[in-house]
Design an enzyme around this catalytic site. Structure first.
Site, PDB file in Angstrom:
ATOM      1  N   ASP A  93      28.303  18.781 -11.303  1.00  0.00           N
ATOM      2  CA  ASP A  93      28.244  19.740 -10.178  1.00  0.00           C
ATOM      3  C   ASP A  93      28.885  21.172 -10.472  1.00  0.00           C
ATOM      4  OD1 ASP A  93      30.676  19.051 -10.290  1.00  0.00           O
ATOM      5  OD2 ASP A  93      30.756  17.382  -8.848  1.00  0.00           O
ATOM      6  N   SER A  94      29.406  21.754  -9.504  1.00  0.00           N
ATOM      7  CA  SER A  94      29.663  23.088  -9.741  1.00  0.00           C
ATOM      8  C   SER A  94      30.887  23.146 -10.837  1.00  0.00           C
ATOM      9  CB  SER A  94      30.506  23.476  -8.384  1.00  0.00           C
ATOM     10  OG  SER A  94      31.420  22.835  -7.815  1.00  0.00           O
ATOM     11  N   PHE A  95      31.735  22.002 -10.992  1.00  0.00           N
ATOM     12  CA  PHE A  95      32.618  22.100 -11.997  1.00  0.00           C
ATOM     13  C   PHE A  95      31.987  22.402 -13.297  1.00  0.00           C
ATOM     14  CE2 PHE A  95      36.761  20.102 -10.207  1.00  0.00           C
ATOM     15  CZ  PHE A  95      36.671  20.542  -8.976  1.00  0.00           C
ATOM     16  N   HIS A 115      37.974  26.647  -7.207  1.00  0.00           N
ATOM     17  CA  HIS A 115      36.953  25.765  -8.316  1.00  0.00           C
ATOM     18  C   HIS A 115      37.912  26.152  -9.631  1.00  0.00           C
ATOM     19  CE1 HIS A 115      33.637  25.150  -5.609  1.00  0.00           C
ATOM     20  NE2 HIS A 115      33.035  24.695  -6.647  1.00  0.00           N
TER      21      HIS A 115
END
Length: 359
Positions: free
Chosen positions: A149-151, A334
């Site tokens: 995902d965004s990580f 994040h």
């Protein structure tokens, strides 16, 4: 073709598309990542892309190379012989000439930095003058795939603030500085990054887009779900980091799960099925599942259940990495570039201790 002389070693200047095409010859392109490859004519092949972390490489002997771009959605960077990157911010349809290089062998690399979830870009190839020598980039011995995902994308990882506008997220996302490319480049491995911010195994961030998931996006070459991916990609290691979006927010009224336990059970069963499908296509690959220890340990505990169930059913090539202590200084809390370095170091240590995973 008329080449504009540049003062700097790797200076870049715009040239018209028609000028560049008339007397130049194409270089064989080493395209890594999911792309739709199309032959425009006998002298031009173009590559359409949308997933993060895509890159293109070529080699040649000479002093000049043209780079043909057709992308008004992304930030790209061009690297010649490991020199400082040349940045293109939404360049559109243009040809750029790199001039005044020493007349020796060179390697050129174009990388996608930003994330595009609903749009695409096109790379139209590298070209050199007819009197220069064409080279060819060999496939690397090692291949590693990252699913997440965004990580994994590197969402806002270069930001100096956690508060970001949509445009600031775009400007500060640099997938090539995220943990995945750091790991791959350490081992001189080719890499695919098949990740999308906000998506999970069965639930997306805060319950949005309930008809979608990373697992539903994964089979496709592009983000339009039009072409199934059928590449010859055979990674020795597959790294998966999914669960943050499934569990980082509370269930909302109207979502399909009656309670947290139902969500957890659905996550575990679908995650296991996904890994089994990957195993069928990659019988020799080694899986490394990763997750944060934060969020009250919920993600970690569910990933541990996935691994335990898979091992009980006979899976032997699977491991895990769980991380903590990150500063989360990127956009919207994040991971920052510093965090990416921390996570990459964990993987590098584990993979280095298990060289058999590359076989």
């Amino acid at each position: 073709m008329k080449f504009i002389k540049c003062i700097l070693f790797c200076a870049v200047t715009a040239a018209s598309f028609s000028e560049a095409a008339e007397v130049a010859k194409p270089l064989p392109v080493h395209a890594v990542g999911r792309v739709v490859q199309e032959s425009v004519d006998k002298n031009q092949t173009q590559y359409t892309y949308s997933w993060p972390g895509i890159y293109f490489e070529a080699e040649f002997t000479g002093s000049t190379v043209d780079v043909k771009l057709n992308d008004d959605q992304n930030i790209l960077q061009l690297i010649v012989d490991d020199q400082a990157p040349i940045i293109f911010n939404k360049p559109g349809k243009k040809t750029y000439s790199v001039n005044n290089l020493p007349s020796t062998k060179h390697r050129i690399r174009l990388e996608k930095l930003t994330e595009t979830q609903s749009s695409k870009g096109v790379f139209e190839g590298f070209y050199i003058p007819v009197n220069e020598k064409v080279g060819k980039v060999k496939d690397r011995k090692h291949q590693i795939e990252f699913i997440g995902d965004s990580f994994t994308v590197g969402y806002g990882n270069t930001s100096t603030s956690r508060d970001c506008t949509t445009e600031q997220v775009y400007e500060t996302t640099n997938t090539q500085l995220a943990f995945a490319p750091r790991i791959a480049k350490h081992f001189d491995a080719d890499y695919q990054i098949n990740a999308s911010s906000g998506f999970g195994v069965v639930r997306n961030y805060n319950g949005t887009s309930p008809d979608k998931s990373l697992l539903k996006l994964y089979p496709y070459t592009l983000n339009d779900n039009g072409v199934l991916y059928t590449g010859k990609w055979k990674p020795q290691i597959i790294v998966i980091g999914l669960g943050t979006n499934d569990f980082s927010t509370k269930l909302n009224l109207g979502e399909k799960w009656a309670n947290r336990e139902a969500l957890q059970a659905d996550y575990v069963e679908n995650y296991k099925a996904f890994i089994k499908s990957l195993r069928a296509k990659n019988p020799k690959a080694y899986f490394i599942l990763n997750a944060s220890k934060d969020y009250n340990g919920e993600i970690q505990s569910q990933v541990e259940k996935v691994i335990a169930d898979l091992k009980a059913s006979g899976e032997t090539k699977i491991d895990s990495i769980f991380f903590s202590g990150l500063e989360y200084g990127g956009c919207h809390y994040h991971p920052s570039v510093k965090d990416d370095e921390t996570v990459a170091a964990l993987f590098i240590e584990k993979i280095s201790a298990n060289p058999k995973w590359w076989k």
